[in-house]
Scaffold this motif. Sequence first.
Motif, PDB file in Angstrom:
ATOM      1  N   SER A   7       0.828  -1.210   0.000  1.00 18.07           N
ATOM      2  CA  SER A   7       0.000   0.000   0.000  1.00 18.07           C
ATOM      3  C   SER A   7       0.858   1.255   0.000  1.00 18.07           C
ATOM      4  O   SER A   7       0.467   2.268  -0.579  1.00 18.07           O
ATOM      5  CB  SER A   7      -0.968   0.008   1.188  1.00 18.07           C
ATOM      6  N   HIS A   8       2.048   1.209   0.593  1.00 19.01           N
ATOM      7  CA  HIS A   8       2.946   2.362   0.581  1.00 19.01           C
ATOM      8  C   HIS A   8       3.393   2.678  -0.851  1.00 19.01           C
ATOM      9  O   HIS A   8       3.593   3.834  -1.201  1.00 19.01           O
ATOM     10  CB  HIS A   8       4.188   2.117   1.429  1.00 19.01           C
ATOM     11  N   LYS A   9       3.549   1.639  -1.660  1.00 18.75           N
ATOM     12  CA  LYS A   9       3.983   1.827  -3.043  1.00 18.75           C
ATOM     13  C   LYS A   9       2.842   2.250  -3.960  1.00 18.75           C
ATOM     14  O   LYS A   9       3.083   2.759  -5.039  1.00 18.75           O
ATOM     15  CB  LYS A   9       4.585   0.530  -3.605  1.00 18.75           C
ATOM     16  N   SER A  10       1.608   2.034  -3.550  1.00 24.16           N
ATOM     17  CA  SER A  10       0.464   2.239  -4.435  1.00 24.16           C
ATOM     18  C   SER A  10      -0.418   3.424  -4.068  1.00 24.16           C
ATOM     19  O   SER A  10      -1.031   4.030  -4.938  1.00 24.16           O
ATOM     20  CB  SER A  10      -0.406   0.977  -4.443  1.00 24.16           C
ATOM     21  N   SER A  11      -0.524   3.751  -2.814  1.00 26.48           N
ATOM     22  CA  SER A  11      -1.376   4.841  -2.358  1.00 26.48           C
ATOM     23  C   SER A  11      -0.613   6.161  -2.404  1.00 26.48           C
ATOM     24  O   SER A  11       0.481   6.262  -1.841  1.00 26.48           O
ATOM     25  CB  SER A  11      -1.825   4.575  -0.911  1.00 26.48           C
ATOM     26  N   ILE A  12      -1.179   7.170  -3.041  1.00 26.50           N
ATOM     27  CA  ILE A  12      -0.480   8.454  -3.137  1.00 26.50           C
ATOM     28  C   ILE A  12      -0.282   9.077  -1.762  1.00 26.50           C
ATOM     29  O   ILE A  12       0.772   9.646  -1.478  1.00 26.50           O
ATOM     30  CB  ILE A  12      -1.190   9.424  -4.125  1.00 26.50           C
ATOM     31  N   ARG A  13      -1.258   8.949  -0.879  1.00 21.32           N
ATOM     32  CA  ARG A  13      -1.111   9.503   0.478  1.00 21.32           C
ATOM     33  C   ARG A  13       0.028   8.819   1.233  1.00 21.32           C
ATOM     34  O   ARG A  13       0.841   9.474   1.868  1.00 21.32           O
ATOM     35  CB  ARG A  13      -2.393   9.340   1.270  1.00 21.32           C
ATOM     36  N   GLU A  14       0.055   7.504   1.168  1.00 20.71           N
ATOM     37  CA  GLU A  14       1.108   6.772   1.877  1.00 20.71           C
ATOM     38  C   GLU A  14       2.462   7.008   1.220  1.00 20.71           C
ATOM     39  O   GLU A  14       3.465   7.169   1.907  1.00 20.71           O
ATOM     40  CB  GLU A  14       0.775   5.289   1.938  1.00 20.71           C
ATOM     41  N   ALA A  15       2.501   7.042  -0.105  1.00 20.57           N
ATOM     42  CA  ALA A  15       3.761   7.294  -0.812  1.00 20.57           C
ATOM     43  C   ALA A  15       4.303   8.678  -0.466  1.00 20.57           C
ATOM     44  O   ALA A  15       5.519   8.848  -0.285  1.00 20.57           O
ATOM     45  CB  ALA A  15       3.556   7.162  -2.318  1.00 20.57           C
ATOM     46  N   GLN A  16       3.437   9.662  -0.348  1.00 20.15           N
ATOM     47  CA  GLN A  16       3.873  11.003   0.042  1.00 20.15           C
ATOM     48  C   GLN A  16       4.435  10.999   1.464  1.00 20.15           C
ATOM     49  O   GLN A  16       5.440  11.656   1.736  1.00 20.15           O
ATOM     50  CB  GLN A  16       2.713  11.995  -0.071  1.00 20.15           C
ATOM     51  N   ALA A  17       3.803  10.257   2.356  1.00 24.06           N
ATOM     52  CA  ALA A  17       4.285  10.172   3.737  1.00 24.06           C
ATOM     53  C   ALA A  17       5.643   9.467   3.795  1.00 24.06           C
ATOM     54  O   ALA A  17       6.546   9.906   4.518  1.00 24.06           O
ATOM     55  CB  ALA A  17       3.264   9.456   4.616  1.00 24.06           C
ATOM     56  N   VAL A  18       5.805   8.408   3.032  1.00 27.77           N
ATOM     57  CA  VAL A  18       7.090   7.710   2.959  1.00 27.77           C
ATOM     58  C   VAL A  18       8.153   8.652   2.400  1.00 27.77           C
ATOM     59  O   VAL A  18       9.256   8.759   2.937  1.00 27.77           O
ATOM     60  CB  VAL A  18       6.993   6.433   2.092  1.00 27.77           C
ATOM     61  N   ALA A  19       7.801   9.355   1.322  1.00 27.63           N
ATOM     62  CA  ALA A  19       8.744  10.276   0.685  1.00 27.63           C
ATOM     63  C   ALA A  19       9.169  11.386   1.639  1.00 27.63           C
ATOM     64  O   ALA A  19      10.349  11.753   1.698  1.00 27.63           O
ATOM     65  CB  ALA A  19       8.122  10.865  -0.572  1.00 27.63           C
ATOM     66  N   LYS A  20       8.227  11.913   2.382  1.00 26.78           N
ATOM     67  CA  LYS A  20       8.548  12.974   3.334  1.00 26.78           C
ATOM     68  C   LYS A  20       9.523  12.467   4.390  1.00 26.78           C
ATOM     69  O   LYS A  20      10.490  13.149   4.743  1.00 26.78           O
ATOM     70  CB  LYS A  20       7.271  13.491   3.993  1.00 26.78           C
ATOM     71  N   ALA A  21       9.284  11.261   4.893  1.00 26.35           N
ATOM     72  CA  ALA A  21      10.181  10.666   5.890  1.00 26.35           C
ATOM     73  C   ALA A  21      11.569  10.414   5.296  1.00 26.35           C
ATOM     74  O   ALA A  21      12.586  10.715   5.934  1.00 26.35           O
ATOM     75  CB  ALA A  21       9.587   9.372   6.433  1.00 26.35           C
ATOM     76  N   LEU A  22      11.624   9.888   4.089  1.00 25.31           N
ATOM     77  CA  LEU A  22      12.917   9.630   3.443  1.00 25.31           C
ATOM     78  C   LEU A  22      13.652  10.924   3.130  1.00 25.31           C
ATOM     79  O   LEU A  22      14.874  11.007   3.277  1.00 25.31           O
ATOM     80  CB  LEU A  22      12.725   8.822   2.161  1.00 25.31           C
ATOM     81  N   ALA A  23      12.932  11.940   2.682  1.00 22.89           N
ATOM     82  CA  ALA A  23      13.553  13.215   2.316  1.00 22.89           C
ATOM     83  C   ALA A  23      14.265  13.840   3.506  1.00 22.89           C
ATOM     84  O   ALA A  23      15.311  14.481   3.345  1.00 22.89           O
ATOM     85  CB  ALA A  23      12.505  14.164   1.747  1.00 22.89           C
ATOM     86  N   GLU A  24      13.726  13.659   4.696  1.00 28.21           N
ATOM     87  CA  GLU A  24      14.353  14.219   5.899  1.00 28.21           C
ATOM     88  C   GLU A  24      15.782  13.712   6.077  1.00 28.21           C
ATOM     89  O   GLU A  24      16.627  14.415   6.613  1.00 28.21           O
ATOM     90  CB  GLU A  24      13.525  13.905   7.141  1.00 28.21           C
ATOM     91  N   GLU A  25      16.024  12.480   5.638  1.00 27.61           N
ATOM     92  CA  GLU A  25      17.349  11.884   5.781  1.00 27.61           C
ATOM     93  C   GLU A  25      18.372  12.458   4.803  1.00 27.61           C
ATOM     94  O   GLU A  25      19.570  12.363   5.038  1.00 27.61           O
ATOM     95  CB  GLU A  25      17.276  10.364   5.593  1.00 27.61           C
ATOM     96  N   TYR A  26      17.913  13.038   3.698  1.00 28.81           N
ATOM     97  CA  TYR A  26      18.810  13.440   2.622  1.00 28.81           C
ATOM     98  C   TYR A  26      18.791  14.919   2.266  1.00 28.81           C
ATOM     99  O   TYR A  26      19.775  15.440   1.764  1.00 28.81           O
ATOM    100  CB  TYR A  26      18.474  12.650   1.344  1.00 28.81           C
TER     101      TYR A  26
END
Length: 142
Positions: free
Chosen positions: A40-59
């Motif tokens: 669902s993280h790979k398919s849902s735009i809401r979840e993908a945005q949340a994952v991306a936001k968390a990953l972006a913080e690292e970089y």
Amino acid sequence: MTLGKPYKIGTKSSLLYLNIYKGHFATSHSHTNYYIDITSHKSSIREAQAVAKALAEEYKSTTLIDAILCLDGTEVIGACLARELTRTDSFSVNSGGDAFVVTPEHTTGSQLFFRDNVAPMITDKNVLVLAASVVTGFTAKS
């Protein structure tokens, strides 16, 4: 295959949780006792945005990223991550820039390759590899 009931583990984001299944899971390269389902993280735009936001913080404040190489169906997350990293309204070394989001093709022998029109997007660039699964490192090595 029925996976049974997952163990749910929360994250810092109220939109994200991990579904973890206990059992025996085998691939052509490995056997594991747990499976973390991020479908669902790979398919849902809401979840993908949340994952991306968390990953972006690292970089975003430390790492220049020219391209995001998406493996295992992570293109939606990759596009959201590129957007997060290049936003002009936040402090980021990539702010206002551009980032390519690419996916390799596979030969019949499962080798990864890039066509001539895609190769310049990653050649001699700072590339972030986004993978849904890393167990043995076999794909990363190839």
